[in-house]
Every structure is written in C-alpha cells, then in structure tokens.
Design a protein around this motif. Structure first.
Motif, PDB file in Angstrom:
ATOM      1  N   ASN A  67      63.872  48.397  36.467  1.00 26.36           N
ATOM      2  CA  ASN A  67      65.276  48.069  36.704  1.00 26.36           C
ATOM      3  C   ASN A  67      66.065  48.652  35.534  1.00 26.36           C
ATOM      4  O   ASN A  67      65.954  48.181  34.404  1.00 26.36           O
ATOM      5  CB  ASN A  67      65.455  46.560  36.790  1.00 26.36           C
ATOM      6  N   ILE A  68      66.855  49.678  35.794  1.00 25.11           N
ATOM      7  CA  ILE A  68      67.513  50.435  34.720  1.00 25.11           C
ATOM      8  C   ILE A  68      68.449  49.569  33.876  1.00 25.11           C
ATOM      9  O   ILE A  68      68.525  49.735  32.658  1.00 25.11           O
ATOM     10  CB  ILE A  68      68.234  51.695  35.288  1.00 25.11           C
ATOM     11  N   GLU A  69      69.145  48.601  34.505  1.00 24.97           N
ATOM     12  CA  GLU A  69      70.042  47.726  33.733  1.00 24.97           C
ATOM     13  C   GLU A  69      69.256  46.865  32.757  1.00 24.97           C
ATOM     14  O   GLU A  69      69.652  46.694  31.604  1.00 24.97           O
ATOM     15  CB  GLU A  69      70.884  46.836  34.655  1.00 24.97           C
ATOM     16  N   VAL A  70      68.137  46.313  33.229  1.00 21.42           N
ATOM     17  CA  VAL A  70      67.293  45.474  32.372  1.00 21.42           C
ATOM     18  C   VAL A  70      66.685  46.327  31.260  1.00 21.42           C
ATOM     19  O   VAL A  70      66.658  45.913  30.098  1.00 21.42           O
ATOM     20  CB  VAL A  70      66.185  44.786  33.209  1.00 21.42           C
ATOM     21  N   PHE A  71      66.216  47.515  31.608  1.00 22.74           N
ATOM     22  CA  PHE A  71      65.631  48.421  30.628  1.00 22.74           C
ATOM     23  C   PHE A  71      66.633  48.715  29.513  1.00 22.74           C
ATOM     24  O   PHE A  71      66.296  48.627  28.330  1.00 22.74           O
ATOM     25  CB  PHE A  71      65.194  49.718  31.316  1.00 22.74           C
ATOM     26  N   VAL A  72      67.847  49.055  29.877  1.00 24.15           N
ATOM     27  CA  VAL A  72      68.872  49.404  28.888  1.00 24.15           C
ATOM     28  C   VAL A  72      69.197  48.196  28.014  1.00 24.15           C
ATOM     29  O   VAL A  72      69.293  48.310  26.785  1.00 24.15           O
ATOM     30  CB  VAL A  72      70.135  49.968  29.586  1.00 24.15           C
ATOM     31  N   ILE A  98      68.720  54.973  25.195  1.00 19.32           N
ATOM     32  CA  ILE A  98      69.843  54.493  26.003  1.00 19.32           C
ATOM     33  C   ILE A  98      70.825  55.637  26.252  1.00 19.32           C
ATOM     34  O   ILE A  98      71.261  55.857  27.386  1.00 19.32           O
ATOM     35  CB  ILE A  98      70.545  53.301  25.317  1.00 19.32           C
ATOM     36  N   LEU A  99      71.162  56.364  25.206  1.00 24.70           N
ATOM     37  CA  LEU A  99      72.114  57.474  25.350  1.00 24.70           C
ATOM     38  C   LEU A  99      71.587  58.546  26.300  1.00 24.70           C
ATOM     39  O   LEU A  99      72.356  59.107  27.088  1.00 24.70           O
ATOM     40  CB  LEU A  99      72.445  58.075  23.986  1.00 24.70           C
ATOM     41  N   LYS A 100      70.284  58.800  26.260  1.00 23.29           N
ATOM     42  CA  LYS A 100      69.693  59.787  27.176  1.00 23.29           C
ATOM     43  C   LYS A 100      69.794  59.324  28.622  1.00 23.29           C
ATOM     44  O   LYS A 100      70.008  60.144  29.522  1.00 23.29           O
ATOM     45  CB  LYS A 100      68.241  60.053  26.798  1.00 23.29           C
ATOM     46  N   THR A 104      71.943  60.918  32.617  1.00 27.14           N
ATOM     47  CA  THR A 104      71.318  61.131  33.921  1.00 27.14           C
ATOM     48  C   THR A 104      72.216  60.596  35.030  1.00 27.14           C
ATOM     49  O   THR A 104      73.206  59.904  34.773  1.00 27.14           O
ATOM     50  CB  THR A 104      69.956  60.416  34.007  1.00 27.14           C
ATOM     51  N   GLU A 105      71.825  60.886  36.252  1.00 29.71           N
ATOM     52  CA  GLU A 105      72.570  60.372  37.403  1.00 29.71           C
ATOM     53  C   GLU A 105      72.527  58.851  37.440  1.00 29.71           C
ATOM     54  O   GLU A 105      73.531  58.202  37.724  1.00 29.71           O
ATOM     55  CB  GLU A 105      71.998  60.948  38.695  1.00 29.71           C
ATOM     56  N   GLN A 106      71.376  58.270  37.126  1.00 28.49           N
ATOM     57  CA  GLN A 106      71.265  56.807  37.086  1.00 28.49           C
ATOM     58  C   GLN A 106      72.236  56.227  36.065  1.00 28.49           C
ATOM     59  O   GLN A 106      72.866  55.213  36.311  1.00 28.49           O
ATOM     60  CB  GLN A 106      69.847  56.379  36.692  1.00 28.49           C
ATOM     61  N   GLY A 107      72.318  56.874  34.923  1.00 26.69           N
ATOM     62  CA  GLY A 107      73.190  56.393  33.857  1.00 26.69           C
ATOM     63  C   GLY A 107      74.649  56.427  34.228  1.00 26.69           C
ATOM     64  O   GLY A 107      75.439  55.603  33.762  1.00 26.69           O
ATOM     65  N   SER A 108      75.029  57.362  35.080  1.00 27.41           N
ATOM     66  CA  SER A 108      76.436  57.463  35.475  1.00 27.41           C
ATOM     67  C   SER A 108      76.872  56.248  36.306  1.00 27.41           C
ATOM     68  O   SER A 108      78.061  55.994  36.431  1.00 27.41           O
ATOM     69  CB  SER A 108      76.681  58.759  36.243  1.00 27.41           C
ATOM     70  N   LEU A 110      75.872  53.149  35.540  1.00 26.02           N
ATOM     71  CA  LEU A 110      75.818  51.973  34.667  1.00 26.02           C
ATOM     72  C   LEU A 110      77.171  51.715  34.020  1.00 26.02           C
ATOM     73  O   LEU A 110      77.969  52.637  33.835  1.00 26.02           O
ATOM     74  CB  LEU A 110      74.785  52.182  33.558  1.00 26.02           C
ATOM     75  N   SER A 111      77.391  50.474  33.646  1.00 24.57           N
ATOM     76  CA  SER A 111      78.577  50.140  32.866  1.00 24.57           C
ATOM     77  C   SER A 111      78.508  50.904  31.547  1.00 24.57           C
ATOM     78  O   SER A 111      77.439  51.011  30.945  1.00 24.57           O
ATOM     79  CB  SER A 111      78.594  48.631  32.589  1.00 24.57           C
ATOM     80  N   PRO A 112      79.628  51.432  31.074  1.00 20.92           N
ATOM     81  CA  PRO A 112      79.599  52.230  29.838  1.00 20.92           C
ATOM     82  C   PRO A 112      79.416  51.403  28.556  1.00 20.92           C
ATOM     83  O   PRO A 112      79.288  51.966  27.481  1.00 20.92           O
ATOM     84  CB  PRO A 112      80.955  52.931  29.843  1.00 20.92           C
ATOM     85  N   SER A 113      79.355  50.088  28.680  1.00 19.29           N
ATOM     86  CA  SER A 113      79.311  49.247  27.478  1.00 19.29           C
ATOM     87  C   SER A 113      78.087  49.511  26.600  1.00 19.29           C
ATOM     88  O   SER A 113      78.208  49.631  25.377  1.00 19.29           O
ATOM     89  CB  SER A 113      79.393  47.772  27.847  1.00 19.29           C
ATOM     90  N   TYR A 114      76.900  49.615  27.196  1.00 18.47           N
ATOM     91  CA  TYR A 114      75.708  49.851  26.382  1.00 18.47           C
ATOM     92  C   TYR A 114      75.683  51.250  25.787  1.00 18.47           C
ATOM     93  O   TYR A 114      75.097  51.465  24.725  1.00 18.47           O
ATOM     94  CB  TYR A 114      74.422  49.557  27.165  1.00 18.47           C
ATOM     95  N   LYS A 115      76.335  52.186  26.444  1.00 17.70           N
ATOM     96  CA  LYS A 115      76.429  53.532  25.867  1.00 17.70           C
ATOM     97  C   LYS A 115      77.205  53.461  24.558  1.00 17.70           C
ATOM     98  O   LYS A 115      76.788  54.021  23.538  1.00 17.70           O
ATOM     99  CB  LYS A 115      77.119  54.481  26.844  1.00 17.70           C
TER     100      LYS A 115
END
Length: 141
Positions: A67-72, A98-100, A104-108, A110-115
């Motif tokens: 789960n990408i959100e949990v992972f981040v 996290i920045l990597k 990615t497409e998955q990262g786009s 996600l909420s930008p807060s963790y970035k």
C-alpha cells in the motif's frame, strides 16, 4: 550485612535488565492493522524507545508495504526517527525513497505533504554529514 546489600543490588539490576530486554523483544501481534502498527511506533518514539519504534515501522512496511500510502508514511516515520538518533545516512535513504516515489505515476496520485516533509528532512541533515554518503554514491556511479 554486605551480602544482604549486594543481594538487593543484584536483584534490582536483574529486574531492571529483564524488563528492558523484554521490552524490545516482545513479539508484534500479527493481527494489528497498519494504523495500529504506526501508532505503536509513534507511542514508542514518544517514550524515547527508538528500538521498538523502528521495529514497528519496519514491520508496517513488511506487512503493508504494498500500500503506497502506508509505505510512504512508514518510511517518513523511519526517516524522522533516524534524524532524532543522528543516523543521517539512514534518514537520507528513507527520505530519498519517498522523493523517488513522487517521481513515479503512483506518486503523482499521492498527497504532496510527504514529498515536502521528506525534502525538509533531507534539508535538515547537516551538509558535512550529507557529503559523507552522497559523495560515496557519486564515486560508485
């Protein structure tokens, strides 16, 4: 009299060491959700129990890392923990992961807060520390 005092001191030390060692070797229940694992990690962190905090965050990734959100979120918590313990290379690696993901497409999605939090974490690493492990990577490439 001396033997009695020695016995009391040894008993106290045994009690202290057994409670400390049990604390970090406690098995993590299999039925905990990602949120519960993260909360236990945060509770341990708040109590300055960094060994257990790390165990909970890593276990979160092991169980729910798909789960990408949990992972981040778990990676961020680890980075934050490593900043606290001055393990700057580990902090950098977690924040950088996290920045990597955000590249990615998955990262786009996600909420930008963790970035932003991850970048802030990297920015807080002392430059002389960062140079130790970022220059080594450059040499390897």
């Amino acid at each position: 009299m001396i033997m009695k005092k020695l016995f009391i001191i040894l008993s106290a030390l045994t009690l202290i060491f057994s409670s400390v060692s049990c604390e970090s070797t406690e098995e993590i229940p299999k039925d905990l959700s990602a949120g519960q694992l993260l909360q236990k990690g945060q509770n341990a962190y708040s109590n300055s129990n960094y060994v257990d905090a790390e165990r909970y965050y890593l276990e979160t990734i092991n169980r729910f890392g798909n789960n990408i959100e949990v992972f981040v979120e778990a990676r961020y918590e680890l980075g934050h923990l490593y900043m606290k313990t001055k393990e700057y290379q580990k902090a950098y690696e977690n924040f950088n992961q996290i920045l990597k993901i955000y590249q990615t497409e998955q990262g786009s999605r996600l909420s930008p807060s963790y970035k932003k939090l991850a970048q802030n974490g990297i920015d807080k690493i002392p430059e002389e520390e960062k140079a130790k492990f970022t220059s080594a990577k450059t040499d390897e490439e």
